[in-house]
Design an enzyme around this catalytic site. Sequence first.
Site, PDB file in Angstrom:
ATOM      1  N   GLU A 246       0.879  -1.281   0.016  1.00  0.00           N
ATOM      2  CA  GLU A 246      -0.037  -0.070   0.201  1.00  0.00           C
ATOM      3  C   GLU A 246       0.762   1.282  -0.117  1.00  0.00           C
ATOM      4  OE1 GLU A 246      -2.712   0.041   3.304  1.00  0.00           O
ATOM      5  OE2 GLU A 246      -3.212  -2.010   3.014  1.00  0.00           O
TER       6      GLU A 246
ATOM      7  N   CYS B 113      -2.945   2.362   7.978  1.00  0.00           N
ATOM      8  CA  CYS B 113      -1.778   1.304   7.507  1.00  0.00           C
ATOM      9  C   CYS B 113      -2.374  -0.161   7.529  1.00  0.00           C
ATOM     10  CB  CYS B 113      -0.645   1.481   8.407  1.00  0.00           C
ATOM     11  SG  CYS B 113       0.850   0.477   7.889  1.00  0.00           S
TER      12      CYS B 113
END
Length: 345
Positions: free
Chosen positions: A90, A332
């Site tokens: 990501e 996250c």
Amino acid sequence: MTSIFGYPKEELQLDLVAHGFKKYLAEQIFDWIYVKNIYSFDEMTNISKTDRNKLQEYYTIEPLKIVVQQQSKDWTVKFLFQLADGYKIETVLMPQSYGNSVCVTTQVGCNMACTFCASGLLKKTRNLSTAEIVQQVMMVNRYLATTNERVSHIVVMGIGEPFDNFDNTLKFVNIINDPKGYQIGARHITISTCGLVPKIKQFAELKTQVNLAISLHAPNNTIRNQLMPINKAYPVEKLMDAVRYYIELTNRRVTFEYILIENVNDSRETALELAKLIRGLNAYVNLIPYNTVAENGHQRSTKINKFFETLQQQKINCIVRREFGHDIDAACGQLRAKNEGVIRK
């Protein structure tokens, strides 16, 4: 073949010479990639056709594959990229009043097992190469090029522990900071660590201008052991010794990151203990509203403002961090974990 994105300029010069190229070719390649956003050797028109063909024999220059791209109501953009071996990572673009900040990932998964974090739900598979970290910035710059913008700030706070991938992370910083590279100033780059004490000291000895952030989240070992298993190896006392060592060597301010979790680390007593812990240090506290991950069982604190006010009353420099992408799984590890079925959609 190796990725062209993995070489700091000085290393690329040496490697090019070893393959029979001229040393100056490195600056030309850096200019095409990092200034002109060109990601094909064939389009590097001031390099001879012979050299362009030969470069393709030794180096790859392929971009990452975008699996998912989400835009939040606040203009935050989250990317899920697929690496060459199929693993996913990501990256988050956070538009700010002062420029475009990007949060990059340094590992596939994470072994730190912080109980509040979605990244730890997918254990570390491997470190990212320098090239794979650089390519995240490259891909965001490609996205921003449509509006004639560029990445201006970097936070190394994505999936993984950057100091558990120390060498590749520092090479990445070298490349994006290079005046012939992305030209992102060292003071516009922040590396966050959960507290790998030996690496904090090693980082201090580099005396770089890059910012250091400490994921603290608790002022004592009892709470921090509960939230962050790394604390059992490097308890708060050793961590703070390393922070003082860093400040002494670099004369740089440290950021303490503090995610506020309901009835875990958000009491007035805990705020007072935090103030006592960091009082007198060249530091400030970044209070972070928790992005809830149902599988972890924690809840967002309802006492953020009171905690903030207590720290202010104690004369501690602190801010409450603006939230980014709360509506698009921008915390996250959330997007990757959902994509791979580890947390609920």
